[in-house]
Design a protein around this motif. Structure first.
Motif, short mmCIF file in Angstrom:
data_model
loop_
_atom_site.label_atom_id
_atom_site.label_comp_id
_atom_site.label_asym_id
_atom_site.label_seq_id
_atom_site.Cartn_x
_atom_site.Cartn_y
_atom_site.Cartn_z
N VAL A 226 0.91 -1.40 0.10
CA VAL A 226 0.49 -0.33 0.62
C VAL A 226 0.97 1.02 0.04
N VAL A 227 1.68 1.22 0.16
CA VAL A 227 3.11 2.49 0.98
C VAL A 227 3.01 2.87 -0.60
N GLN A 228 3.67 1.35 -1.47
CA GLN A 228 4.33 1.34 -2.69
C GLN A 228 3.29 2.23 -3.56
N GLN A 229 1.77 1.97 -3.45
CA GLN A 229 0.86 2.24 -4.27
C GLN A 229 0.98 3.91 -3.95
N HIS A 230 0.63 4.37 -2.86
CA HIS A 230 0.48 5.77 -2.83
C HIS A 230 1.89 6.42 -3.12
N ILE A 231 3.20 6.25 -3.30
CA ILE A 231 4.16 6.79 -3.99
C ILE A 231 3.80 6.34 -5.59
N ASP A 232 3.63 5.28 -6.27
CA ASP A 232 3.15 5.43 -7.55
C ASP A 232 2.56 6.55 -7.75
N LEU A 233 1.13 7.05 -6.99
CA LEU A 233 0.30 7.37 -7.13
C LEU A 233 0.09 9.27 -6.91
N TYR A 234 0.63 9.32 -5.43
CA TYR A 234 1.62 11.22 -5.25
C TYR A 234 2.63 11.30 -5.71
N VAL A 235 3.65 10.84 -6.51
CA VAL A 235 4.93 11.39 -6.13
C VAL A 235 5.34 11.06 -8.58
N ASN A 236 4.65 12.39 -8.92
CA ASN A 236 4.65 12.60 -10.09
C ASN A 236 5.15 13.89 -10.76
N GLU A 237 5.25 13.70 -12.13
CA GLU A 237 5.72 14.64 -12.93
C GLU A 237 5.40 15.97 -12.17
N PHE A 238 4.51 16.01 -11.56
CA PHE A 238 3.98 17.36 -10.58
C PHE A 238 4.12 17.53 -9.32
N THR A 239 5.02 16.94 -9.11
CA THR A 239 5.65 16.86 -7.49
C THR A 239 7.51 17.47 -8.29
N LEU A 240 7.54 17.06 -9.44
CA LEU A 240 9.03 17.71 -9.70
C LEU A 240 8.72 19.62 -10.51
N ASP A 241 7.88 19.18 -11.02
CA ASP A 241 7.49 20.95 -11.75
C ASP A 241 6.10 20.53 -12.03
N LEU A 242 5.06 21.81 -10.83
CA LEU A 242 3.83 22.20 -11.06
C LEU A 242 3.16 22.22 -12.14
N GLY A 243 4.75 23.31 -13.38
CA GLY A 243 4.28 23.31 -14.52
C GLY A 243 2.52 24.42 -14.86
N ARG A 244 2.59 24.28 -16.50
CA ARG A 244 1.47 25.36 -15.94
C ARG A 244 0.11 24.85 -16.20
N ASP A 245 -0.14 23.06 -16.07
CA ASP A 245 -1.45 22.58 -16.25
C ASP A 245 -1.31 22.71 -14.50
N GLY A 246 -0.35 22.43 -13.64
CA GLY A 246 -0.10 21.84 -12.20
C GLY A 246 -1.01 23.42 -11.67
N LEU A 247 -0.82 24.49 -12.21
CA LEU A 247 -0.84 25.77 -11.76
C LEU A 247 -2.04 25.82 -12.50
N ALA A 248 -3.05 26.44 -13.30
CA ALA A 248 -3.80 25.87 -13.85
C ALA A 248 -4.83 25.64 -13.19
N ALA A 249 -4.25 24.16 -12.51
CA ALA A 249 -5.35 23.49 -12.22
C ALA A 249 -5.54 24.45 -10.26
N ALA A 250 -4.64 24.88 -9.90
CA ALA A 250 -4.42 25.77 -8.20
C ALA A 250 -5.33 26.72 -8.59
N ASP A 251 -4.91 27.50 -9.88
CA ASP A 251 -6.08 28.41 -9.75
C ASP A 251 -7.24 28.39 -10.31
N ALA A 252 -7.80 27.03 -10.82
CA ALA A 252 -9.38 26.59 -11.44
C ALA A 252 -9.78 26.71 -9.84
#
Length: 269
Positions: A226-252
């Protein structure tokens, strides 16, 4: 001079910050680590208690005067949203008692947006680990859960009334913004802190075994799979860089909540 850092003990945070808090990145300061659930860090950040802190995106309207949003280290993604759970698929929320993990969490903000036409009789803020047992034993009619609960709720005999991540993604086409990393103005240089966090993430991916014991020791009795599933799901490309889509999501999220009168107005981009 040491930096104070507050994150959750969840596997994604311990995995991401392992290298930084253990002094494995050359040139970084000593880090004094505090573990706390996000409902605690949301209010602690409002008091300015930490130099670097993990908070809910939903709490940003109350924090951005004193803190700056960092584009690394947070939790965003797809297929990882909060769930609304109950004992039966026919549970009505109007008139119900609903347990939630915090009143300024992204999960609860999404719930309020999703359930705008429903009227629960009572909302109770409950520690995360007590929500599913409380729904199962009838203390609460429904519960709002996050993180590893999406992998384990069936063990309590519960059903999902809604996946708020699926609802959000279908409605906006954007990832779901859950947890943000903030740097206190005047205490932590945002550019430096971002670089440290990105190096910590990259080191975690390059050598996941290095953080294994630290992650499991703080995983609140989660099984390794379950720990590994948790990491695989929540640590992703947005963890390294919020980027345009991440910022747009937060703004929305924050624009919608402000338009609904749920949070003060704030614009991130």
């Amino acid at each position: 001079m040491a930096l104070s850092l507050a994150v959750s003990p969840c596997p994604n945070d311990t995995f991401v910050f392992h290298a930084l808090v253990h002094g494995l990145i050359p040139g970084t300061p000593e880090v004094n680590l505090t573990f706390a659930d996000v409902d605690v860090t949301n209010t602690a950040a409002e008091r300015g208690e930490f130099d670097l802190v993990k908070v809910s995106y939903a709490a940003l309207p109350w924090l951005l005067d004193d803190y700056e949003l960092l584009p690394a280290g947070g939790a965003l993604g797809r297929g990882c949203g909060p769930l609304v759970l109950a004992r039966s698929a026919g549970q009505e929320l109007t008139g119900a008692t609903v347990a939630v993990p915090g009143d300024r969490t992204t999960a609860y903000l999404l719930f309020r947006l999703w359930a705008a036409d429903q009227r629960p009789a009572k909302i109770e803020v409950v520690p995360f680990d007590r929500i599913m047992p409380g729904v199962a034993d009838g203390t609460y009619d429904a519960g709002l859960v996050i993180h590893e609960a999406r992998f384990t709720y069936q063990r309590y005999g519960l059903v999902a009334l809604a996946d708020l991540g699926e609802w959000w993604e279908a409605d906006t086409g954007l990832p779901i913004p859950l947890g943000a990393i903030l740097a206190k103005r005047g205490s932590a240089d945002p550019a430096e802190a971002t670089e440290w966090i990105r190096k910590s993430v990259s080191m975690a991916w390059a050598n996941p075994a290095a953080s294994h014991d630290f992650v499991l020791a703080n995983a609140q009795e989660m099984e390794p799979e379950v720990v590994q599933q948790h990491i695989d799901l929540y640590v992703n490309e947005f963890t390294l860089d919020l980027g345009r889509d991440g910022l747009a999501a937060a703004d929305a999220l924050l624009q919608r909540s402000a338009a609904a009168g749920l949070t003060p107005e704030v614009k991130l981009s």
